[in-house]
Design an enzyme around this catalytic site. Sequence first.
Site, PDB file in Angstrom:
ATOM      1  N   GLU A  91      -9.229  69.395   8.458  1.00 59.92           N
ATOM      2  CA  GLU A  91     -10.609  69.479   8.005  1.00 59.92           C
ATOM      3  C   GLU A  91     -11.481  68.415   8.672  1.00 59.92           C
ATOM      4  O   GLU A  91     -11.035  67.295   8.943  1.00 59.92           O
ATOM      5  CB  GLU A  91     -10.654  69.350   6.481  1.00 59.92           C
ATOM      6  CG  GLU A  91      -9.989  70.572   5.860  1.00 59.92           C
ATOM      7  CD  GLU A  91     -10.049  70.634   4.343  1.00 59.92           C
ATOM      8  OE1 GLU A  91     -10.220  71.734   3.819  1.00 59.92           O
ATOM      9  OE2 GLU A  91      -9.919  69.593   3.678  1.00 59.92           O
ATOM     10  N   CYS A 104     -16.977  63.185   9.830  1.00 62.15           N
ATOM     11  CA  CYS A 104     -15.721  62.594   9.377  1.00 62.15           C
ATOM     12  C   CYS A 104     -14.578  63.409   9.990  1.00 62.15           C
ATOM     13  O   CYS A 104     -14.441  64.601   9.731  1.00 62.15           O
ATOM     14  CB  CYS A 104     -15.699  62.635   7.848  1.00 62.15           C
ATOM     15  SG  CYS A 104     -14.194  61.988   7.136  1.00 62.15           S
ATOM     16  N   CYS A 111      -0.381  63.340   6.237  1.00 59.08           N
ATOM     17  CA  CYS A 111      -0.276  61.891   6.399  1.00 59.08           C
ATOM     18  C   CYS A 111       1.069  61.467   5.842  1.00 59.08           C
ATOM     19  O   CYS A 111       1.493  61.953   4.794  1.00 59.08           O
ATOM     20  CB  CYS A 111      -1.406  61.171   5.657  1.00 59.08           C
ATOM     21  SG  CYS A 111      -1.378  59.377   5.923  1.00 59.08           S
ATOM     22  N   CYS A 115      -0.325  57.544  -0.128  1.00 55.91           N
ATOM     23  CA  CYS A 115      -1.058  56.748  -1.121  1.00 55.91           C
ATOM     24  C   CYS A 115      -1.171  57.569  -2.403  1.00 55.91           C
ATOM     25  O   CYS A 115      -1.348  58.790  -2.369  1.00 55.91           O
ATOM     26  CB  CYS A 115      -2.443  56.372  -0.593  1.00 55.91           C
ATOM     27  SG  CYS A 115      -2.339  55.353   0.888  1.00 55.91           S
ATOM     28  N   CYS A 118      -4.328  60.069  -3.111  1.00 55.40           N
ATOM     29  CA  CYS A 118      -4.905  60.808  -1.983  1.00 55.40           C
ATOM     30  C   CYS A 118      -4.289  62.190  -1.843  1.00 55.40           C
ATOM     31  O   CYS A 118      -3.067  62.337  -1.764  1.00 55.40           O
ATOM     32  CB  CYS A 118      -4.707  60.005  -0.703  1.00 55.40           C
ATOM     33  SG  CYS A 118      -5.238  60.897   0.767  1.00 55.40           S
ATOM     34  N   CYS A 338     -14.218  62.389  -0.176  1.00 51.31           N
ATOM     35  CA  CYS A 338     -13.123  61.509   0.246  1.00 51.31           C
ATOM     36  C   CYS A 338     -11.866  61.805  -0.547  1.00 51.31           C
ATOM     37  O   CYS A 338     -11.912  61.886  -1.770  1.00 51.31           O
ATOM     38  CB  CYS A 338     -13.443  60.053  -0.070  1.00 51.31           C
ATOM     39  SG  CYS A 338     -14.888  59.467   0.703  1.00 51.31           S
TER      40      CYS A 338
HETATM   41  N1  SAH Z   1      -5.840  56.967   6.331  1.00 51.91           N
HETATM   42  C1  SAH Z   1      -7.050  56.254   6.437  1.00 51.91           C
HETATM   43  C2  SAH Z   1      -8.268  57.126   6.607  1.00 51.91           C
HETATM   44  C3  SAH Z   1      -8.351  58.372   5.789  1.00 51.91           C
HETATM   45  S1  SAH Z   1      -8.629  58.208   4.083  1.00 51.91           S
HETATM   46  C4  SAH Z   1      -7.218  55.314   5.263  1.00 51.91           C
HETATM   47  O1  SAH Z   1      -6.464  55.421   4.307  1.00 51.91           O
HETATM   48  O2  SAH Z   1      -8.081  54.453   5.343  1.00 51.91           O
HETATM   49  C5  SAH Z   1     -10.351  57.760   3.976  1.00 51.91           C
HETATM   50  C6  SAH Z   1     -10.717  57.013   2.683  1.00 51.91           C
HETATM   51  O3  SAH Z   1     -10.686  57.881   1.535  1.00 51.91           O
HETATM   52  C7  SAH Z   1      -9.746  55.887   2.384  1.00 51.91           C
HETATM   53  O4  SAH Z   1     -10.413  54.714   2.027  1.00 51.91           O
HETATM   54  C8  SAH Z   1      -8.975  56.449   1.228  1.00 51.91           C
HETATM   55  O5  SAH Z   1      -8.394  55.439   0.490  1.00 51.91           O
HETATM   56  C9  SAH Z   1     -10.046  57.205   0.483  1.00 51.91           C
HETATM   57  N2  SAH Z   1      -9.485  58.138  -0.507  1.00 51.91           N
HETATM   58  C10 SAH Z   1      -8.285  58.753  -0.474  1.00 51.91           C
HETATM   59  N3  SAH Z   1      -8.117  59.531  -1.575  1.00 51.91           N
HETATM   60  C11 SAH Z   1      -9.237  59.411  -2.304  1.00 51.91           C
HETATM   61  C12 SAH Z   1      -9.698  60.003  -3.536  1.00 51.91           C
HETATM   62  N4  SAH Z   1      -8.937  60.887  -4.197  1.00 51.91           N
HETATM   63  N5  SAH Z   1     -10.913  59.674  -3.988  1.00 51.91           N
HETATM   64  C13 SAH Z   1     -11.703  58.819  -3.293  1.00 51.91           C
HETATM   65  N6  SAH Z   1     -11.343  58.244  -2.128  1.00 51.91           N
HETATM   66  C14 SAH Z   1     -10.123  58.528  -1.639  1.00 51.91           C
HETATM   67 FE1  SF4 Z   2      -2.886  58.647   4.383  1.00 52.55          FE
HETATM   68 FE2  SF4 Z   2      -4.491  59.297   2.352  1.00 52.55          FE
HETATM   69 FE3  SF4 Z   2      -3.248  56.916   2.384  1.00 52.55          FE
HETATM   70 FE4  SF4 Z   2      -5.273  57.372   4.118  1.00 52.55          FE
HETATM   71  S1  SF4 Z   2      -5.430  57.299   1.863  1.00 52.55           S
HETATM   72  S2  SF4 Z   2      -3.246  56.426   4.559  1.00 52.55           S
HETATM   73  S3  SF4 Z   2      -4.937  59.580   4.526  1.00 52.55           S
HETATM   74  S4  SF4 Z   2      -2.234  58.929   2.246  1.00 52.55           S
END
Ligand code: SAH
Ligand code: SF4
Length: 368
Positions: A91, A104, A111, A115, A118, A338
Amino acid sequence: MALNLLDYDGPGLTAYFAAMGEKAFRATQVQRWIHRFGQDDFDAMTDIAKSLREKLKADSYVQPPPIISDKLSDDGTRKFLMDVGNGNAIETVFIPEETRGTLCISSQAGCALDCAFCSTGKQGFNRNLTVAEIIGQLWQANRAMGFDPRGERIISNVVMMGMGEPLANFDNVVTALHLMLDDNAYGLSRRRVTVSTSGIVPAMDRLRDACPVALAVSLHAPTDALRDKLVPINQKYPLAELMAACQRYLVKAPRDFITFEYVMLEGVNDADAQARQLVELTKDVPCKFNLIPFNPFPKAPFGRSRADRVRSFADILMGAGIVTTTRKTRGDDIDAACGQLAGQVKDKSRRVARAEDGKTIPLVEVQQ
Ligand code: SAH
Ligand code: SF4
């Protein structure tokens, strides 16, 4: 084997042309056609000799990932789903604002870092995207939005905040960044291109040396105990190392601050005491904070912090002199906000299957 010219930055294209016995300026001309004018048809490159066009047609092509769907949110946010083959789709999201338009971009199909909050992480991991698939998202979005190379820029900023961890796909991401910055391609200034990382410390040092664009670091917790659970890569690169890497990055970075992203999870990381811990943790790093209201996705074990909680948290950071913004949620009606990007990932890490067995998903304890 025919080559996809979207895989090459300036030096790469020049080397390819040199191998064909062609001069460097011809490579630059073709590069401008491809990236500045969004051209994928060699016959339309009218200032290129016919003989060279024939050679290019025989040996190469220009192929971005095809757009499968294109959805427009009520707030103007636009989400593209693009096919990267073998059942995987990624996406790309365009976010229009008054003074800028931000694209974006995704860096991986899925990934591997998992996390806890996410949606992309929950889908598991398939593979790194190629350069053509990364820069092809910008190429496609420019084209879809009526790219006018002489007029106002519709896409003025790029953030690597889509699916995937950009620094885990280092070489391809850096080549794509070079194209974003190249005046003969997209010509964006370094300050308008942001890489967001969950904190892969050695790769932060490499990025600083290879292409020091603006850096955002996904912090999300003030202590190792909590961050180990929310952002598991913290177990490998804990906070003290991460803060030191941020300081080293700024030695060469064109911007004099790091943006810390902090997703606000109700009752988990949003207490006033935790804001005060953050002030202490980041005291030696010139930084801004960007608070992100948690965006829910199916089966997410978290809630979004209430607006008054976010305000109180922000007030503590700002009271300590840290510029703090709260990200507006955009595009959530089309799952483009996000952390909601899911695309389609054929999981190779078996995370999804294991999660369904109920075995290995780490549960985060929620403080009341
Ligand atoms: N992997 C990279 C970039 C992609 S995620 C990273 O983790 O930085 C982009 C941003 O979205 C990150 O700051 C991540 O922590 C945030 N993010 C992930 N899941 C989210 C959620 N459910 N709600 C709000 N932000 C989220
Ligand atoms: Fe991967 Fe999502 Fe963690 Fe970013 S926030 S490193 S996309 S698992």
